[in-house]
Write an enzyme that holds these catalytic residues in place. Sequence first.
Site, PDB file in Angstrom:
ATOM      1  N   THR B 158       0.882  -1.184   0.000  1.00 21.78           N
ATOM      2  CA  THR B 158       0.000   0.000   0.000  1.00 21.78           C
ATOM      3  C   THR B 158       0.912   1.223   0.000  1.00 21.78           C
ATOM      4  OG1 THR B 158      -0.218  -0.188   2.407  1.00 21.78           O
ATOM      5  CG2 THR B 158      -1.989  -1.100   1.073  1.00 21.78           C
ATOM      6  N   LYS B 184       3.850  -6.952   3.953  1.00 22.12           N
ATOM      7  CA  LYS B 184       3.679  -5.551   3.615  1.00 22.12           C
ATOM      8  C   LYS B 184       3.419  -4.819   4.918  1.00 22.12           C
ATOM      9  CE  LYS B 184       0.365  -3.488   3.018  1.00 22.12           C
ATOM     10  NZ  LYS B 184      -0.230  -2.468   3.937  1.00 22.12           N
ATOM     11  N   THR B 195       1.362  -9.174  11.912  1.00 25.56           N
ATOM     12  CA  THR B 195       1.511  -7.877  11.274  1.00 25.56           C
ATOM     13  C   THR B 195       0.527  -7.737  10.143  1.00 25.56           C
ATOM     14  OG1 THR B 195       3.101  -6.376  10.365  1.00 25.56           O
ATOM     15  CG2 THR B 195       3.152  -8.635   9.576  1.00 25.56           C
TER      16      THR B 195
END
Lengths: 408, 408
Positions: B158, B184, B195
């Site tokens: 992102t 990511k 995460t």
Amino acid sequence: MTASLSETFTTLSDGSSTSARGFRAGALAAGIKASGKPDLGIWASEAPCVAVATFTQNAFPAAPVVLSRDRLRANARAQAVAFNAGNANACNGQQGLADAREMAQLAAQHLGIAPDLVLVASTGLIGQPMPMDLVRAGIPRVEVRPDGGHEAAQAIMTTDTRPKECAVAFEVGGREVRIGGMTKGVGMIHPNMATMLAFLGTDASLEPSFAASALKRVVDRTFNMITVDGDTSTNDSCFLLANGLSGAPAIGAESSEAERFVAALEAVCTDLARKMAADGEGASKLLQVDVSGARSEADARAAARAVVGSSLVKAALHGEDPNWGRVFAAVGNSGATVDTARAALWIGSVQVAREGISTGVSKDEARAQMHGSEVTMRVDLGLGNAAARAWGCDLTEAYVVENSAYST
Amino acid sequence: MTASLSETFTTLSDGSSTSARGFRAGALAAGIKASGKPDLGIWASEAPCVAVATFTQNAFPAAPVVLSRDRLRANARAQAVAFNAGNANACNGQQGLADAREMAQLAAQHLGIAPDLVLVASTGLIGQPMPMDLVRAGIPRVEVRPDGGHEAAQAIMTTDTRPKECAVAFEVGGREVRIGGMTKGVGMIHPNMATMLAFLGTDASLEPSFAASALKRVVDRTFNMITVDGDTSTNDSCFLLANGLSGAPAIGAESSEAERFVAALEAVCTDLARKMAADGEGASKLLQVDVSGARSEADARAAARAVVGSSLVKAALHGEDPNWGRVFAAVGNSGATVDTARAALWIGSVQVAREGISTGVSKDEARAQMHGSEVTMRVDLGLGNAAARAWGCDLTEAYVVENSAYST
């Protein structure tokens, strides 16, 4: 001060920490701040006071916190607070404690009162020895005057851009009682028991146990509900001194005036807390978050604090970006019980989410509610009757700039 | 990957989530991201896998989290993960769940496998309906290939500025076993269980209960020890798929190779976690904080996380300002037991505090340790034998700029 509060109490114009009868203050530039601005002072009462306080819960409390806490534990009485900005006297070991003790001693000599009636408060850089030569030269030159409140409010400032003062008056038993206060912020602000430094003086006569419980109740709803950066200071201290010089009858927990006093104290502290959040380091906007419909007050408080504490909410606020998912994400991280199918959210007066999903309101309509220097958000969890309010500010480039070279 | 790890395992050059035998991936630009970059893909194994995962503890979990969690609870097996960036499919109510289910169904049809063997992961804006027309048009066009790992790592990004991939190889029972992964970040990163998105594929054969405990242990020491901004996402998902195609003997908790596998998995996750922290939104520096001498591991973890999470420490890091009092203040807020007279602190190799107070080292000497793209700090609490390590990044003007207008 909101309209409803000013209807209940009289807000004194030009209110300060010396607005209550018998309170005096004074300050001067002793050279502790590199800027050469006022940095050393004394706040005192003509008569000994019932004194209570709340202090930081940080496990590295500064020397003045240790000294003041120990004195108030031994004896809930005090008559003065010696204070300085520019040096926190924190992480200074045994020398720090000796220096705080000497600072109180110097102020006591100067005022002609007993040393153990003097408390100490310091704010500024952590881990630097106190420049005691400057303190020794400065304290005897401080003039405490009944109109010295504004001077004191200037001298406790660090990165504050403006002083924060407030006072109210109301009647107890036919006598006018006043409460006046000052605070300073505005970085390392995420209070846990009290805020950076707050001085509250009243001429009411208070029973010590009532004074302590009233202060704790109010601090929990005001200073403990603001955050600037999520960092709890080593020096947080909030003092309430009551000298009884109004001549009004003493107030205890069972007094008919007890709730009235607490409400007035809360009005002063709410005003000061809002001023601190609005002046948060680098801030351009005050954020007020109400959480309602929570299952418990603890849930409501945790959720409200999580929203004002979220870096992403704060950054979105700065950009007037109605990115409401970040608000729910913050609530979801707070530990509060939520039902994702029941949560609702308003930005200003515009409802942006209902039953956990978007209301479909346009971004422009929501964004319009984020203009201006004060933005409100309300989260209704739809689970119970508990509510809480918290205050914070936006996260700006200026916060980063200010804090990336604070000590250098 | 540090030298000591590369001595124990072989780090594969060009490692990716498809480095282990039998893993494939592919992605394309479906139009979900406004930028037109790749945003939709599939990560799959040739054979069904033992599958375990850790998910966000946020009370507003996104629809893909709910779907994947439910599927793995019912059956610790999976063969593929369908993923997208540009839309988090969070706070979308029942429609969000239906959309996640359809996304899995489309991928299953395309791969010719059972729908309940497909998991889903999404990342992006919260509270926006999934553009299912784009997903329906895109999924059947995704080509999964053995060399598709890098393509997939691009498509899950992102605000990441670069893909994050890693793979290692080691021997089990005379056979080469591989573990490859991708993650990511890099905003709303304060993992609690896992995460943002992590995909870990191994060709080891793992007993399901061992796979689950190994993943939990490793995630607690890696992804759960990084923070970018203190905000835990609604979409955190960390998947470990083990297809057994290495032909090596199965590994269970009692196997002689169990510790070896955990260490290799930790090497991969440590590398990926460091890459996430280094690429934190707006970050210019990676911060690694070691806490030693803590009374308990929980204390050590809390203290290390508090330091990397402190806005003031992060801002000082950005300005290369050795304002070490902020580090102690953060530790003091962490809840860890401390004795102010015992704490010591190093910035890089320079000791700046001993027994709770300054060592008197010059600011310039300490500041020199803060140059460069990676800064280390070590706090020794002097109370016990527990230790922990955490990673974070500096707080920069760029973080604020990026996050003040993310959705607009």
